[in-house]
Design a protein around this motif. Sequence first.
Motif, PDB file in Angstrom:
ATOM      1  N   UNK A 181      15.041  97.984 -10.522  1.00 21.77           N
ATOM      2  CA  UNK A 181      16.134  98.353 -10.911  1.00 21.77           C
ATOM      3  C   UNK A 181      17.250  98.164 -10.096  1.00 21.77           C
ATOM      4  N   UNK A 182      18.207  98.295 -10.190  1.00 21.82           N
ATOM      5  CA  UNK A 182      20.004  98.287  -9.083  1.00 21.82           C
ATOM      6  C   UNK A 182      19.060  99.589  -8.251  1.00 21.82           C
ATOM      7  N   UNK A 183      18.846  98.992  -6.997  1.00 13.88           N
ATOM      8  CA  UNK A 183      19.283  99.943  -6.310  1.00 13.88           C
ATOM      9  C   UNK A 183      17.995  99.747  -5.613  1.00 13.88           C
ATOM     10  N   UNK A 184      17.073  98.813  -6.383  1.00 14.72           N
ATOM     11  CA  UNK A 184      15.645  99.049  -5.375  1.00 14.72           C
ATOM     12  C   UNK A 184      15.834  98.423  -4.142  1.00 14.72           C
ATOM     13  N   UNK A 185      16.590  97.428  -3.932  1.00 15.62           N
ATOM     14  CA  UNK A 185      16.737  96.869  -2.842  1.00 15.62           C
ATOM     15  C   UNK A 185      16.275  97.560  -1.263  1.00 15.62           C
ATOM     16  N   UNK A 186      16.642  98.396  -1.594  1.00 15.88           N
ATOM     17  CA  UNK A 186      16.314  99.923  -0.656  1.00 15.88           C
ATOM     18  C   UNK A 186      14.917  99.828  -0.287  1.00 15.88           C
ATOM     19  N   UNK A 187      13.929 100.235  -1.281  1.00 22.08           N
ATOM     20  CA  UNK A 187      12.753 100.459  -1.431  1.00 22.08           C
ATOM     21  C   UNK A 187      12.234  98.870  -0.753  1.00 22.08           C
ATOM     22  N   UNK A 188      12.207  98.665  -1.268  1.00 22.33           N
ATOM     23  CA  UNK A 188      11.829  96.592  -0.922  1.00 22.33           C
ATOM     24  C   UNK A 188      11.748  96.127   0.610  1.00 22.33           C
ATOM     25  N   UNK A 189      12.753  97.127   0.895  1.00 22.08           N
ATOM     26  CA  UNK A 189      13.378  96.328   2.359  1.00 22.08           C
ATOM     27  C   UNK A 189      12.627  97.042   2.883  1.00 22.08           C
ATOM     28  N   UNK A 190      12.827  98.852   2.796  1.00 19.57           N
ATOM     29  CA  UNK A 190      12.371  99.387   3.975  1.00 19.57           C
ATOM     30  C   UNK A 190      10.524  99.098   3.877  1.00 19.57           C
ATOM     31  N   UNK A 191       9.933  98.981   2.504  1.00 17.34           N
ATOM     32  CA  UNK A 191       9.193  98.314   2.509  1.00 17.34           C
ATOM     33  C   UNK A 191       8.407  97.234   3.493  1.00 17.34           C
ATOM     34  N   UNK A 218      15.388  92.359 -12.794  1.00 23.77           N
ATOM     35  CA  UNK A 218      16.125  91.321 -12.008  1.00 23.77           C
ATOM     36  C   UNK A 218      17.112  92.712 -11.796  1.00 23.77           C
ATOM     37  N   UNK A 219      17.315  94.393 -11.817  1.00 19.38           N
ATOM     38  CA  UNK A 219      18.093  95.190 -11.419  1.00 19.38           C
ATOM     39  C   UNK A 219      19.046  94.552  -9.360  1.00 19.38           C
ATOM     40  N   UNK A 220      17.689  94.539  -9.459  1.00 18.63           N
ATOM     41  CA  UNK A 220      18.533  94.804  -8.103  1.00 18.63           C
ATOM     42  C   UNK A 220      18.363  93.181  -7.808  1.00 18.63           C
ATOM     43  N   UNK A 221      18.576  92.203  -8.922  1.00 24.10           N
ATOM     44  CA  UNK A 221      18.570  90.414  -8.014  1.00 24.10           C
ATOM     45  C   UNK A 221      19.282  90.235  -7.055  1.00 24.10           C
ATOM     46  N   UNK A 222      20.300  90.787  -7.663  1.00 22.32           N
ATOM     47  CA  UNK A 222      21.462  90.511  -6.727  1.00 22.32           C
ATOM     48  C   UNK A 222      21.709  91.030  -5.308  1.00 22.32           C
ATOM     49  N   UNK A 223      21.463  92.139  -5.382  1.00 18.01           N
ATOM     50  CA  UNK A 223      21.765  91.896  -3.989  1.00 18.01           C
ATOM     51  C   UNK A 223      20.763  91.580  -2.768  1.00 18.01           C
ATOM     52  N   UNK A 224      19.361  91.843  -3.627  1.00 24.34           N
ATOM     53  CA  UNK A 224      18.308  91.549  -2.524  1.00 24.34           C
ATOM     54  C   UNK A 224      18.752  89.798  -2.333  1.00 24.34           C
ATOM     55  N   UNK A 274      19.088  88.442   1.528  1.00 24.59           N
ATOM     56  CA  UNK A 274      18.243  87.059   1.138  1.00 24.59           C
ATOM     57  C   UNK A 274      19.213  85.240   1.414  1.00 24.59           C
ATOM     58  N   UNK A 275      20.080  85.222   1.022  1.00 26.63           N
ATOM     59  CA  UNK A 275      20.283  83.910   1.075  1.00 26.63           C
ATOM     60  C   UNK A 275      19.057  83.734   0.415  1.00 26.63           C
ATOM     61  N   UNK A 276      17.974  83.845  -0.222  1.00 25.94           N
ATOM     62  CA  UNK A 276      17.354  82.655  -1.053  1.00 25.94           C
ATOM     63  C   UNK A 276      17.377  82.036  -2.110  1.00 25.94           C
ATOM     64  N   UNK A 277      16.875  81.252  -2.497  1.00 26.03           N
ATOM     65  CA  UNK A 277      16.535  80.165  -4.006  1.00 26.03           C
ATOM     66  C   UNK A 277      16.060  81.203  -5.078  1.00 26.03           C
ATOM     67  N   UNK A 278      16.995  81.398  -6.516  1.00 25.15           N
ATOM     68  CA  UNK A 278      15.553  81.950  -7.477  1.00 25.15           C
ATOM     69  C   UNK A 278      14.921  81.647  -8.105  1.00 25.15           C
ATOM     70  N   UNK A 279      13.579  81.980  -8.396  1.00 24.27           N
ATOM     71  CA  UNK A 279      13.402  80.976  -9.823  1.00 24.27           C
ATOM     72  C   UNK A 279      12.713  81.666 -11.102  1.00 24.27           C
ATOM     73  N   UNK A 323      22.098  95.538 -11.084  1.00 26.73           N
ATOM     74  CA  UNK A 323      23.458  95.445 -10.154  1.00 26.73           C
ATOM     75  C   UNK A 323      24.346  94.183 -10.874  1.00 26.73           C
ATOM     76  N   UNK A 324      23.530  93.176 -11.220  1.00 25.04           N
ATOM     77  CA  UNK A 324      24.744  92.113 -11.191  1.00 25.04           C
ATOM     78  C   UNK A 324      24.319  90.794 -12.111  1.00 25.04           C
ATOM     79  N   UNK A 325      24.655  89.690 -12.580  1.00 21.92           N
ATOM     80  CA  UNK A 325      23.945  88.542 -12.804  1.00 21.92           C
ATOM     81  C   UNK A 325      24.140  87.539 -11.334  1.00 21.92           C
TER      82      UNK A 325
END
Length: 296
Positions: free
Chosen positions: A45-55, A79-85, A89-94, A123-125
Amino acid sequence: MQITEHVHALKIPFQVPVSPEINIDRFVNVFLIFGEDICLVDCGVASADKVIFDYIRSTGRKPEEVSLIIQTHSHPDHIGALQTVKEQCGCPVAAHASEINWIEDVELQFSERPVPGFHSLVGGATKVNRVLNDGDMLDLGGGIELEVIHTPGHSKGSISLFLPNEGVLISGDVLPIPGDLPIYEDVLASVDSIRKLQQIDGVDVLLSSWDETRQGSDVKRVMEESLQWLQSIHESVIGTAANGSVTDPMQLCAQVVAKLGLPQIAANPIVAGSFAANLRAHKSRNLLEKDVMQDD
Ligand SMILES: [Zn+2]
């Protein structure tokens, strides 16, 4: 949590605000495949980017090493945190072609599937850069390969991912969990998809988005229980509709939820949508046998 040599699972807790007074506690798992680079499967979900990056940092790696994000499907808790991640990371999405609309246009998704709390979860599209098809083998480098398996039912473009080298199957939301909210668009496709997963040789570890890690003989048992759960729901929906006194979809939903012993909160439009899929499949009395009755 490290699951196998290269695969880690990370639990993302969140709340769904179903009304101003009531929040439901839920969680969703995301998965990380650590090779030469890092592949992230789903973003939470949105804001999960912090949990993922900390991990990722806790393992001694860097978030910038994420070189591919794979979406098992487009629902808000995936997909909640997809936009932020992606931005960081600047990586492609599949993703599968059938999920792209709802990832690239989240307001379209909200208009077509208004999940409670949608805008607090997403978080966004985000643009999808690579289309995944059934049977694709993705080379993640360092000898790690990932097979894409199209497993529709929960949603049209739901995919599962199999790492043959480590016997790991990531099944997203394909397997409904007995006693939990039943969510699918096409119940017959769900059954076929679970059957497809049952046919894969060499699955030692099953990683589902809403379940704990399953290993060994538990894998086959959990898949079989998912099928039986779909059949129980189907019998309940068809039986309730057949008595003729219930015509309103939400009323039908409430009655079936009560019969199945699901929490009252399950009587909602998303679950009512699943039961509508059962009604569309009414010619199959038993989902687990090919007993479709022919029209005269
Ligand atoms: Zn889902």
